[in-house]
Design a protein around this motif. Structure first.
Motif, PDB file in Angstrom:
ATOM      1  N   ASP A  93       0.847  -1.193   0.000  1.00 29.94           N
ATOM      2  CA  ASP A  93       0.000   0.000   0.000  1.00 29.94           C
ATOM      3  C   ASP A  93       0.881   1.240   0.000  1.00 29.94           C
ATOM      4  O   ASP A  93       1.300   1.721   1.045  1.00 29.94           O
ATOM      5  CB  ASP A  93      -0.945   0.006   1.203  1.00 29.94           C
ATOM      6  N   TRP A  94       1.152   1.746  -1.192  1.00 27.66           N
ATOM      7  CA  TRP A  94       2.014   2.907  -1.348  1.00 27.66           C
ATOM      8  C   TRP A  94       1.206   4.202  -1.397  1.00 27.66           C
ATOM      9  O   TRP A  94       1.706   5.242  -1.829  1.00 27.66           O
ATOM     10  CB  TRP A  94       2.867   2.780  -2.604  1.00 27.66           C
ATOM     11  N   SER A  95      -0.029   4.173  -0.943  1.00 28.13           N
ATOM     12  CA  SER A  95      -0.847   5.390  -0.890  1.00 28.13           C
ATOM     13  C   SER A  95      -0.102   6.444  -0.083  1.00 28.13           C
ATOM     14  O   SER A  95       0.396   6.172   0.997  1.00 28.13           O
ATOM     15  CB  SER A  95      -2.187   5.114  -0.209  1.00 28.13           C
ATOM     16  N   ASP A 119      -0.331  -3.984  -9.904  1.00 24.59           N
ATOM     17  CA  ASP A 119      -1.288  -3.477  -8.927  1.00 24.59           C
ATOM     18  C   ASP A 119      -2.276  -4.552  -8.471  1.00 24.59           C
ATOM     19  O   ASP A 119      -2.194  -5.707  -8.892  1.00 24.59           O
ATOM     20  CB  ASP A 119      -1.975  -2.217  -9.446  1.00 24.59           C
ATOM     21  N   TYR A 165      -3.908   0.327  -5.399  1.00 27.42           N
ATOM     22  CA  TYR A 165      -3.237  -0.301  -4.255  1.00 27.42           C
ATOM     23  C   TYR A 165      -4.178  -1.242  -3.533  1.00 27.42           C
ATOM     24  O   TYR A 165      -5.373  -1.072  -3.578  1.00 27.42           O
ATOM     25  CB  TYR A 165      -2.740   0.782  -3.299  1.00 27.42           C
ATOM     26  N   PRO A 166      -3.603  -2.228  -2.826  1.00 31.74           N
ATOM     27  CA  PRO A 166      -2.180  -2.507  -2.625  1.00 31.74           C
ATOM     28  C   PRO A 166      -1.580  -3.236  -3.831  1.00 31.74           C
ATOM     29  O   PRO A 166      -2.257  -3.985  -4.531  1.00 31.74           O
ATOM     30  CB  PRO A 166      -2.161  -3.407  -1.390  1.00 31.74           C
TER      31      PRO A 166
END
Length: 191
Positions: A93-95, A119, A165-166
């Motif tokens: 999770d690169w949010s 993704d 994401y994730p």
């Protein structure tokens, strides 16, 4: 750590008037998401290749800009090949992150390779790099510069051109028709 404020809006009604009060609650958002530093040889590394290609990898000892080890990757490819690590929910999770950061030991071979992220809907996104440097280099790749793969997509992928994401995995040395010998270390998603 960066701070984020959450607004809680309380609405009170008094006779015909409405009174609103705003309260701030402080919380922390991490500045980075650790992915892998190749210190634990039990971390799963996956390789893939076509019939005309070969991938070799191993953990090194005492060859790292920091820590004790790095990951050595050698690819001899006449069709396609790569190295992959799974990410899962926490590491994927690169949010809120802006960059993918890694350290690479190049040999100035002039060969190109891709960093590919897949993704949650199996759609692939690429960033192309060139081995045009010698020694250790810290590389920051803006996440918004990963572009939808045009050469191949998983047949089950939901292709919308947006990184959802994730992330499922990170393919960090994907190539076609190249001979590469690189070392990798310290993978993170950072703000």
């Amino acid at each position: 750590m960066r701070k984020i404020f959450f607004f809680i809006l309380l609405v009170f009604s008094c006779e015909n008037a409405t009174k609103r009060e705003i309260h701030f609650i402080e919380g922390n958002i991490p500045n980075n998401i650790f992915i892998n530093d190749f210190e634990d040889p039990l971390d799963k590394i996956y390789t893939y290749s076509g019939e005309k290609s070969k991938v070799i990898y191993y953990y090194t000892n005492n060859f790292s800009p920091e820590g004790k080890s790095s990951l050595y990757v050698k690819i001899e490819s006449l069709d396609w090949a790569g190295v992959l690590i799974g990410l899962g929910n926490q590491k994927g999770d690169w949010s809120g992150m802006n960059y993918f950061k890694m350290k690479v030991y190049g040999k100035n071979s002039g060969e190109t390779f891709n960093i590919t992220i897949e993704d949650k809907d199996s759609e692939g996104f690429n960033y192309e790099l060139k081995d045009n440097f010698s020694g250790w280099k810290e590389i920051f790749i803006p996440i918004n510069e990963f572009k939808q793969r045009k050469d191949w997509q998983n047949e089950k992928a939901i292709k919308n051109g947006i990184i959802d994401y994730p992330l499922k995995n990170l393919q960090f040395c994907r190539t076609q028709k190249a001979n590469l010998e690189l070392f990798f270390d310290d993978f993170e998603a950072v703000k």
